[in-house]
Write a protein that holds these residues in place. Structure first.
Motif, PDB file in Angstrom:
ATOM      1  N   ALA A 344       0.819  -1.223   0.000  1.00 38.66           N
ATOM      2  CA  ALA A 344       0.000   0.000   0.000  1.00 38.66           C
ATOM      3  C   ALA A 344       0.853   1.274   0.000  1.00 38.66           C
ATOM      4  CB  ALA A 344      -0.912  -0.016   1.225  1.00 38.66           C
ATOM      5  N   LEU A 345       2.120   1.161   0.408  1.00 38.70           N
ATOM      6  CA  LEU A 345       2.993   2.339   0.455  1.00 38.70           C
ATOM      7  C   LEU A 345       3.240   2.942  -0.926  1.00 38.70           C
ATOM      8  CD1 LEU A 345       5.917   1.600   2.888  1.00 38.70           C
ATOM      9  CD2 LEU A 345       4.434   3.587   2.914  1.00 38.70           C
ATOM     10  N   ARG A 346       3.068   2.116  -1.953  1.00 39.86           N
ATOM     11  CA  ARG A 346       3.310   2.631  -3.315  1.00 39.86           C
ATOM     12  C   ARG A 346       2.379   3.793  -3.640  1.00 39.86           C
ATOM     13  NH1 ARG A 346       6.895  -0.939  -6.046  1.00 39.86           N
ATOM     14  NH2 ARG A 346       6.974  -2.907  -4.931  1.00 39.86           N
ATOM     15  N   ALA A 347       1.239   3.833  -2.930  1.00 39.49           N
ATOM     16  CA  ALA A 347       0.281   4.927  -3.167  1.00 39.49           C
ATOM     17  C   ALA A 347       0.887   6.284  -2.787  1.00 39.49           C
ATOM     18  CB  ALA A 347      -0.984   4.670  -2.366  1.00 39.49           C
ATOM     19  N   LEU A 348       1.942   6.277  -2.001  1.00 39.90           N
ATOM     20  CA  LEU A 348       2.551   7.549  -1.587  1.00 39.90           C
ATOM     21  C   LEU A 348       3.486   8.132  -2.644  1.00 39.90           C
ATOM     22  CD1 LEU A 348       3.614   7.294   2.163  1.00 39.90           C
ATOM     23  CD2 LEU A 348       1.626   8.416   1.152  1.00 39.90           C
ATOM     24  N   LEU A 477       7.881  11.349  -2.192  1.00 38.23           N
ATOM     25  CA  LEU A 477       6.752  10.708  -1.497  1.00 38.23           C
ATOM     26  C   LEU A 477       5.832  11.776  -0.921  1.00 38.23           C
ATOM     27  CD1 LEU A 477       8.213   7.677   0.500  1.00 38.23           C
ATOM     28  CD2 LEU A 477       7.162   7.683  -1.753  1.00 38.23           C
ATOM     29  N   LYS A 478       4.530  11.438  -0.917  1.00 37.30           N
ATOM     30  CA  LYS A 478       3.545  12.397  -0.399  1.00 37.30           C
ATOM     31  C   LYS A 478       3.454  12.295   1.120  1.00 37.30           C
ATOM     32  CE  LYS A 478       0.820  11.383  -4.396  1.00 37.30           C
ATOM     33  NZ  LYS A 478      -0.062  10.291  -4.675  1.00 37.30           N
ATOM     34  N   ARG A 479       2.892  13.301   1.716  1.00 43.54           N
ATOM     35  CA  ARG A 479       2.695  13.335   3.163  1.00 43.54           C
ATOM     36  C   ARG A 479       1.604  12.328   3.569  1.00 43.54           C
ATOM     37  NH1 ARG A 479       2.585  16.441   7.812  1.00 43.54           N
ATOM     38  NH2 ARG A 479       4.054  18.055   7.318  1.00 43.54           N
ATOM     39  N   ALA A 480       1.785  11.653   4.694  1.00 40.26           N
ATOM     40  CA  ALA A 480       0.778  10.676   5.120  1.00 40.26           C
ATOM     41  C   ALA A 480       0.403  10.807   6.588  1.00 40.26           C
ATOM     42  CB  ALA A 480       1.269   9.263   4.838  1.00 40.26           C
TER      43      ALA A 480
END
Ligand code: FRU
Length: 488
Positions: A344-348, A477-480
């Motif tokens: 699921a980290l790939r979504a970042l 990478l985007k903020r999460a």
């Protein structure tokens, strides 16, 4: 470094207004993380109560609100739908009874039909500061309301005051519940003591001390023990204290595991061999906690404190410290635990960076390196002249990978050793590296080894140098995690 009085460390937080300003100050820190769980203020240490319930992952952390210091501990609550994006929920367990008057210490969670049971150690201290640990239960209702039960049991007189960190385990065969608790014998040996019950909320009784043949004299206290079932193996995970291990500098804090077989009937954990495997080869990893995977009994998800006891970090002066590691999927391969970043980290992933046109390394990014063989040297956050940086060196003759943080400008915890080496008998073929503003997690060969470390690059350390026969891919990478102020 600031010195704290006991009164300051154990001050009770009466209202969130007492720390609002502190929060507003620290969110401007250059080292605030963008996709790792970090404290709203003050100090974060162990992850606690990691569990999936009713469509949501709950993850709590040990929290001391006042600054980068271990004092009065609370359980701070965060939740996620996907283990990637996290939301701050505020304090869940407050040390507000006689039994936990000096801290709600670490523990674990059990999902039930309509609530989650949270087991933790009430760190009671008398007026004269004598410690009496209680095993306590909180029921988490509707995903948020915490209902405290009376303590399940008090300290066991056959052991020293060091008894803490209950991990709840259900044994399907006997239909019984067990609490495994880290302890110290009167001869000052680390061990695990076990309590059992037929029902999770009452009827608990002492079952005995866990027998672990070959590990009767292995550190003087075992913190945060747990027994997990992964890929058909039983895994005993714990943190033996005050023990030196080869290749780990002067560090006396380790988090590792034994693979073997657990017999609940005789309370014996029989290790497969005498090797205590270190969970993480980096500099900052401790007190790992696992959550069962609701869809696959062969897997579990692990998260750890990216920090160490008795250590200091460059943000201490800003009155905050600590963060958690990324959650990792666990399985057993070749009789060893494999840790992999979640799919699921790939979504970042955001923009892919063209390394032909720049050598500037973003402060928040993911890197993938596919080696075609031979030596490899990576310098993350090198200076403009190509020197310095966090060095990742693969030596193809020795077949070892070394992570060395001694060339970064902000050095800290140097007595723990500044370089860590791990043999790679089959060579290096793959690296996945997750960089946040003050951390790096390096997954080697599809999770064969992981190195997790805090790093604190300065503005002039911003280059990536890669030497070797390899293809390197880099994504922003985007903020999460939101850095919002939620306490009450
Ligand atoms: C491990 C630990 C636990 C304890 C908690 C207190 O880091 O010392 O044994 O419950 O931290 O914050």
């Amino acid at each position: 470094m600031r010195t704290w009085t006991r009164e300051e460390r154990y001050r009770v937080l009466k209202s969130e207004e007492e720390i609002r300003e502190l929060h507003e100050r620290i969110v401007w820190s250059d080292y605030r993380q963008q996709y790792h769980i970090q404290p709203v203020t003050g100090l974060l240490n162990d992850p606690n109560g990691f569990v999936f319930h009713d469509g949501l992952w709950h993850l709590f952390y040990q929290w001391c609100p006042w600054g980068a210091v271990h004092g009065l501990k609370y359980w701070y609550h965060t939740v996620s739908k996907d283990l990637v994006t996290w939301k701050n929920m505020g304090v869940c367990i407050r040390p507000d009874t006689e039994y936990d008057n000096k801290g709600a210490y670490s523990g674990s969670a059990l999902p039930t039909e309509d609530s989650v049971y949270l087991y933790y150690t009430g760190n009671h201290r008398d007026e004269d500061w004598t410690r009496r640990p209680y095993t306590c239960l909180v029921e988490l209702k509707d995903g948020g309301t915490a209902l405290k039960h009376p303590p399940l049991f008090g300290p066991n007189p056959e052991y020293t005051e060091h008894q803490r960190d209950p991990k709840i385990v259900f044994d399907g065969e006997s239909g019984k519940y067990y609490l495994v608790i880290g302890a110290q014998t009167k001869e000052k040996k680390g061990c695990v003591i076990v309590y059992t019950s037929e029902t999770p909320a009452e009827g608990w009784r002492f079952a005995g001390q866990l027998k672990v043949p070959g590990f009767e004299d292995f550190g003087d206290m075992w913190e945060c023990p747990s027994i997990e079932k992964i890929s058909g193996y039983d895994v005993l995970i714990f943190c033996p204290q005050h023990l030196k291990l080869p290749g780990r500098g002067d560090s006396v804090h380790h988090n590792g595991y034994l693979l073997g077989h657990m017999d609940w009937e005789t309370l014996t954990f029989t290790p497969d061999n005498t090797h205590f495997h270190v969970l993480d080869f980096g500099f900052d990893s401790y007190a790992a906690e696992c959550a069962a995977n609701p869809n696959d009994r062969n897997k579990a998800t692990l998260v750890a404190w990216m920090g160490l006891p008795d250590a200091s970090y460059p943000t201490d002066g800003e009155d905050w410290s600590g963060c958690l590691t990324l959650p990792r999927e666990l399985r057993v391969r070749d009789r060893r635990l494999i840790q992999q970043p979640l799919d699921a980290l790939r979504a970042l992933r955001g923009k892919k960076i063209d390394l032909e046109s720049t050598d500037v390394l973003p402060r928040v990014c993911e890197m993938e390196v596919i080696s075609r063989g031979g030596d490899l040297v990576l310098r993350l956050f090198a200076k403009a002249d190509g020197t310095g940086g966090l060095c990742i060196v693969y030596d193809d003759v020795k077949k070892t990978v070394t992570v060395d943080r001694s060339n970064l400008m902000r050095r800290f915890n140097t007595e723990q050793g500044e370089a860590r080496t791990r043999p790679l008998p089959k060579g290096l073929f793959h690296l996945r590296i997750f960089i946040d503003r003050s951390s790096v997690e390096i997954f080697v060969n599809d999770g064969d080894a992981v190195f997790s470390s805090r790093i604190f690059p300065t503005a002039e350390e911003n280059r990536l140098i890669a030497n070797g026969d390899a293809s390197v891919h880099l994504w922003e990478l985007k903020r999460a995690v939101t850095d919002d102020f939620k306490v009450e």
